[in-house]
Design a protein around this motif. Structure first.
Motif, PDB file in Angstrom:
ATOM      1  N   GLU A  90     -12.928  -7.516  -7.824  1.00  0.00           N
ATOM      2  CA  GLU A  90     -13.718  -8.442  -8.631  1.00  0.00           C
ATOM      3  C   GLU A  90     -12.944  -9.694  -9.037  1.00  0.00           C
ATOM      4  OE1 GLU A  90     -15.019  -5.865 -11.770  1.00  0.00           O
ATOM      5  OE2 GLU A  90     -16.379  -4.736 -10.449  1.00  0.00           O
ATOM      6  N   LYS A  91     -11.745  -9.852  -8.444  1.00  0.00           N
ATOM      7  CA  LYS A  91     -10.910 -11.049  -8.642  1.00  0.00           C
ATOM      8  C   LYS A  91     -10.434 -11.236 -10.081  1.00  0.00           C
ATOM      9  CE  LYS A  91     -11.646 -12.071  -4.320  1.00  0.00           C
ATOM     10  NZ  LYS A  91     -10.623 -11.748  -3.312  1.00  0.00           N
ATOM     11  N   GLU A  92     -10.382 -10.134 -10.833  1.00  0.00           N
ATOM     12  CA  GLU A  92      -9.829 -10.204 -12.183  1.00  0.00           C
ATOM     13  C   GLU A  92      -8.307 -10.195 -12.138  1.00  0.00           C
ATOM     14  OE1 GLU A  92     -11.513  -7.251 -14.815  1.00  0.00           O
ATOM     15  OE2 GLU A  92     -13.462  -7.396 -13.822  1.00  0.00           O
ATOM     16  N   VAL A  93      -7.754  -9.543 -11.113  1.00  0.00           N
ATOM     17  CA  VAL A  93      -6.313  -9.565 -10.857  1.00  0.00           C
ATOM     18  C   VAL A  93      -6.112  -9.795  -9.359  1.00  0.00           C
ATOM     19  CG1 VAL A  93      -5.746  -8.017 -12.782  1.00  0.00           C
ATOM     20  CG2 VAL A  93      -6.164  -7.067 -10.500  1.00  0.00           C
ATOM     21  N   ASP A  94      -4.875 -10.110  -8.986  1.00  0.00           N
ATOM     22  CA  ASP A  94      -4.569 -10.414  -7.585  1.00  0.00           C
ATOM     23  C   ASP A  94      -3.854  -9.273  -6.869  1.00  0.00           C
ATOM     24  OD1 ASP A  94      -5.372 -13.273  -7.847  1.00  0.00           O
ATOM     25  OD2 ASP A  94      -3.686 -13.306  -9.239  1.00  0.00           O
ATOM     26  N   ALA A  95      -3.279  -8.355  -7.638  1.00  0.00           N
ATOM     27  CA  ALA A  95      -2.470  -7.296  -7.036  1.00  0.00           C
ATOM     28  C   ALA A  95      -2.558  -6.021  -7.869  1.00  0.00           C
ATOM     29  CB  ALA A  95      -1.009  -7.740  -6.938  1.00  0.00           C
ATOM     30  N   VAL A  96      -2.291  -4.895  -7.220  1.00  0.00           N
ATOM     31  CA  VAL A  96      -2.234  -3.614  -7.928  1.00  0.00           C
ATOM     32  C   VAL A  96      -0.994  -2.851  -7.466  1.00  0.00           C
ATOM     33  CG1 VAL A  96      -3.744  -2.475  -6.237  1.00  0.00           C
ATOM     34  CG2 VAL A  96      -3.467  -1.471  -8.497  1.00  0.00           C
ATOM     35  N   ILE A  97      -0.331  -2.217  -8.425  1.00  0.00           N
ATOM     36  CA  ILE A  97       0.864  -1.408  -8.152  1.00  0.00           C
ATOM     37  C   ILE A  97       0.632  -0.015  -8.710  1.00  0.00           C
ATOM     38  CG2 ILE A  97       3.321  -1.092  -8.706  1.00  0.00           C
ATOM     39  CD1 ILE A  97       3.444  -4.181  -9.047  1.00  0.00           C
ATOM     40  N   THR A  98       0.986   1.005  -7.915  1.00  0.00           N
ATOM     41  CA  THR A  98       0.913   2.373  -8.421  1.00  0.00           C
ATOM     42  C   THR A  98       2.063   3.193  -7.860  1.00  0.00           C
ATOM     43  OG1 THR A  98      -0.464   4.351  -8.671  1.00  0.00           O
ATOM     44  CG2 THR A  98      -0.580   3.223  -6.543  1.00  0.00           C
ATOM     45  N   ALA A  99       2.514   4.167  -8.651  1.00  0.00           N
ATOM     46  CA  ALA A  99       3.495   5.151  -8.180  1.00  0.00           C
ATOM     47  C   ALA A  99       2.818   6.511  -8.055  1.00  0.00           C
ATOM     48  CB  ALA A  99       4.668   5.229  -9.163  1.00  0.00           C
ATOM     49  N   GLY A 100       1.476   6.510  -8.109  1.00  0.00           N
ATOM     50  CA  GLY A 100       0.717   7.748  -8.087  1.00  0.00           C
ATOM     51  C   GLY A 100       0.374   8.254  -6.695  1.00  0.00           C
ATOM     52  N   ASN A 101      -0.690   9.022  -6.609  1.00  0.00           N
ATOM     53  CA  ASN A 101      -1.164   9.671  -5.388  1.00  0.00           C
ATOM     54  C   ASN A 101      -1.263   8.684  -4.216  1.00  0.00           C
ATOM     55  OD1 ASN A 101      -3.101  10.727  -3.423  1.00  0.00           O
ATOM     56  ND2 ASN A 101      -3.526  12.344  -4.911  1.00  0.00           N
ATOM     57  N   THR A 102      -0.455   8.893  -3.158  1.00  0.00           N
ATOM     58  CA  THR A 102      -0.420   7.961  -2.024  1.00  0.00           C
ATOM     59  C   THR A 102      -1.749   7.912  -1.289  1.00  0.00           C
ATOM     60  OG1 THR A 102       1.951   8.352  -1.729  1.00  0.00           O
ATOM     61  CG2 THR A 102       0.782   7.352   0.114  1.00  0.00           C
ATOM     62  N   GLY A 103      -2.345   9.066  -1.053  1.00  0.00           N
ATOM     63  CA  GLY A 103      -3.629   9.111  -0.359  1.00  0.00           C
ATOM     64  C   GLY A 103      -4.712   8.370  -1.127  1.00  0.00           C
ATOM     65  N   ALA A 104      -4.742   8.554  -2.444  1.00  0.00           N
ATOM     66  CA  ALA A 104      -5.723   7.863  -3.284  1.00  0.00           C
ATOM     67  C   ALA A 104      -5.459   6.359  -3.296  1.00  0.00           C
ATOM     68  CB  ALA A 104      -5.682   8.425  -4.708  1.00  0.00           C
ATOM     69  N   PHE A 105      -4.196   5.987  -3.261  1.00  0.00           N
ATOM     70  CA  PHE A 105      -3.814   4.567  -3.190  1.00  0.00           C
ATOM     71  C   PHE A 105      -4.400   3.927  -1.934  1.00  0.00           C
ATOM     72  CE2 PHE A 105      -0.688   1.801  -1.018  1.00  0.00           C
ATOM     73  CZ  PHE A 105      -0.733   0.693  -1.850  1.00  0.00           C
ATOM     74  N   MET A 106      -4.222   4.599  -0.776  1.00  0.00           N
ATOM     75  CA  MET A 106      -4.745   4.048   0.481  1.00  0.00           C
ATOM     76  C   MET A 106      -6.270   4.057   0.488  1.00  0.00           C
ATOM     77  SD  MET A 106      -2.020   5.301   3.398  1.00  0.00           S
ATOM     78  CE  MET A 106      -2.110   7.056   3.088  1.00  0.00           C
ATOM     79  N   ALA A 107      -6.858   5.129  -0.049  1.00  0.00           N
ATOM     80  CA  ALA A 107      -8.316   5.223  -0.101  1.00  0.00           C
ATOM     81  C   ALA A 107      -8.912   4.136  -0.995  1.00  0.00           C
ATOM     82  CB  ALA A 107      -8.739   6.604  -0.608  1.00  0.00           C
ATOM     83  N   SER A 108      -8.270   3.868  -2.117  1.00  0.00           N
ATOM     84  CA  SER A 108      -8.783   2.833  -3.026  1.00  0.00           C
ATOM     85  C   SER A 108      -8.689   1.450  -2.394  1.00  0.00           C
ATOM     86  CB  SER A 108      -8.031   2.866  -4.362  1.00  0.00           C
ATOM     87  OG  SER A 108      -6.672   2.508  -4.192  1.00  0.00           O
ATOM     88  N   GLY A 109      -7.618   1.222  -1.638  1.00  0.00           N
ATOM     89  CA  GLY A 109      -7.486  -0.057  -0.940  1.00  0.00           C
ATOM     90  C   GLY A 109      -8.595  -0.252   0.070  1.00  0.00           C
ATOM     91  N   LEU A 110      -8.898   0.801   0.829  1.00  0.00           N
ATOM     92  CA  LEU A 110      -9.925   0.719   1.871  1.00  0.00           C
ATOM     93  C   LEU A 110     -11.345   0.747   1.307  1.00  0.00           C
ATOM     94  CD1 LEU A 110      -8.570   2.994   4.736  1.00  0.00           C
ATOM     95  CD2 LEU A 110      -9.293   0.618   4.963  1.00  0.00           C
ATOM     96  N   LEU A 111     -11.622   1.715   0.421  1.00  0.00           N
ATOM     97  CA  LEU A 111     -12.981   1.926  -0.066  1.00  0.00           C
ATOM     98  C   LEU A 111     -13.411   0.913  -1.126  1.00  0.00           C
ATOM     99  CD1 LEU A 111     -12.922   5.830  -0.375  1.00  0.00           C
ATOM    100  CD2 LEU A 111     -13.878   4.465   1.486  1.00  0.00           C
ATOM    101  N   ILE A 112     -12.460   0.419  -1.911  1.00  0.00           N
ATOM    102  CA  ILE A 112     -12.822  -0.490  -2.999  1.00  0.00           C
ATOM    103  C   ILE A 112     -12.545  -1.954  -2.625  1.00  0.00           C
ATOM    104  CG2 ILE A 112     -12.398  -1.108  -5.414  1.00  0.00           C
ATOM    105  CD1 ILE A 112     -11.677   1.846  -5.902  1.00  0.00           C
ATOM    106  N   ALA A 113     -11.313  -2.262  -2.242  1.00  0.00           N
ATOM    107  CA  ALA A 113     -10.985  -3.653  -1.913  1.00  0.00           C
ATOM    108  C   ALA A 113     -11.514  -4.043  -0.531  1.00  0.00           C
ATOM    109  CB  ALA A 113      -9.472  -3.868  -1.981  1.00  0.00           C
ATOM    110  N   GLY A 114     -11.457  -3.114   0.423  1.00  0.00           N
ATOM    111  CA  GLY A 114     -11.937  -3.395   1.769  1.00  0.00           C
ATOM    112  C   GLY A 114     -10.878  -4.072   2.634  1.00  0.00           C
ATOM    113  N   ARG A 115     -11.143  -4.119   3.934  1.00  0.00           N
ATOM    114  CA  ARG A 115     -10.199  -4.717   4.888  1.00  0.00           C
ATOM    115  C   ARG A 115     -10.331  -6.230   4.924  1.00  0.00           C
ATOM    116  NH1 ARG A 115     -12.391  -0.529   8.076  1.00  0.00           N
ATOM    117  NH2 ARG A 115     -13.598  -2.068   9.234  1.00  0.00           N
TER     118      ARG A 115
END
Length: 337
Positions: A90-115
């Motif tokens: 939603e362009k409220e921020v430009d970047a996201v950082i996490t040290a959490g679940n790697t699979g969820a990190f990749m899924a959130s990038g694909l499913l929410i932000a998109g390619r």
């Protein structure tokens, strides 16, 4: 530049994420940092008043290590990682950082932000130290287990841009992970990818064997996610074993303990070279936003370095340059037709 940090992700969260975010906010006054997570828990662990460029965005839920990645991203809509990823979309921020679940990190990038436009498959790209002058960027280590040759070509384009803009390596050397250095070696994937990389406008140095990866023979290593993940975890395991064996040998008797004392400065430098906290994290290249995955056991120093990494990513317009290069490649292909 606004950077969201998943305050609840990681083995030592939220203490490590809050301290790392505080240190980064004080060090970089040209960015804004948003800690996303449970407000009460964040405030409970902070040790000093937040700088003006550090704020909190409340998120009620947390994605746990044992959660199934894609399901967690879909079901836990108020999880800190999901909220942070949605803020990127939603362009409220430009970047996201996490040290959490790697699979969820990749899924959130694909499913929410998109390619990104023109990118068919994203790649998770960590950096490893080498015996050479430069570190090595590896694409991919798990985002895409069964890529096609054209996906690996896109990895090479993204890897070159990231290596130049974030790691500061001009005209990086691109290598293809293989079982031999000869042009004809490999499986069907590498045999089909080799000529495509050779024809690409990059400094392609050919096939690279796993035993040579840490010798600095290339700056960017291209591979499928399955092979890359095995390479990464084998390297981490060997490094851990070497340190344990050294410690055991140095504690053997009085003489070896004296030797350890003499060698201590050199050993500390050696350990620092292999320390993941110095790097920050691995970017998920190819998604519509700067997504940085910090190590699960990141301390505050690693989180601060992940912020530094995200800042360079944004400042040097990595996403825009990837889109330009991919669009240029599509135009050239259409022209050839």
């Amino acid at each position: 530049m606004k950077i969201a940090i998943d305050a609840m992700g990681g083995d030592f969260a939220p203490k490590s994420t809050v301290q790392g975010a505080t240190d980064a906010a004080k060090r970089f006054n040209d960015i804004e940092i948003v800690l996303v997570g449970k407000t009460e828990e964040i405030n409970k662990v902070k040790t000093e008043p937040f700088p003006k460029n550090l704020t909190i965005q409340h998120a009620e839920e947390v994605i746990l290590t044992e959660d199934e990645p894609a399901r967690a991203v879909r079901k836990k809509k108020e999880a800190s990682l999901v909220v942070a990823s949605r803020m990127v979309k939603e362009k409220e921020v430009d970047a996201v950082i996490t040290a959490g679940n790697t699979g969820a990190f990749m899924a959130s990038g694909l499913l929410i932000a998109g390619r990104l436009a023109g990118i068919e498959r994203p790649a998770l790209a960590p950096v490893l130290p080498t015996m050479g002058e430069n570190e090595i960027l590896i694409l991919d280590v798990g985002a895409n287990m069964d890529p096609k040759p054209e996906h690996l070509v896109q990895y090479a384009v993204m890897g070159r841009i990231y290596s130049e803009q974030v790691l500061g390596i001009q005209n990086p050397r691109i290598g293809l992970l293989n079982v031999g250095t000869e042009d004809t070696k490999g499986n069907e994937l590498t045999k089909k990818t080799f000529p495509l990389l050779k024809a690409l406008s990059v400094q392609f140095v050919g096939n690279v064997e796993a035993r040579d990866v840490l010798n600095g023979v290339c700056d960017v290593l291209i591979t499928d996610g399955f092979s890359g993940n095995i390479l990464l975890k084998t390297t981490e395991g060997v490094a851990s074993t070497v340190f344990q064996l050294l410690k055991k040998e140095f504690m053997h008797n009085t003489l070896t303990k004296l030797a350890a004392a003499i060698l201590k400065p050199g050993l500390k430098n050696f350990k620092k070279k292999l320390d993941y906290s110095e790097v920050g994290g691995a970017p998920l290249l190819g998604v519509n936003g700067a997504f940085i995955k910090a190590h699960g056991s990141s301390d505050s120093k690693a989180i601060m370095n992940a912020v530094r990494q995200a800042r360079l990513f944004l400042k040097n317009q990595v996403i825009e340059k990837i889109e330009q290069e991919i669009a240029k490649g599509v135009e050239n292909q259409n022209g050839d037709k």
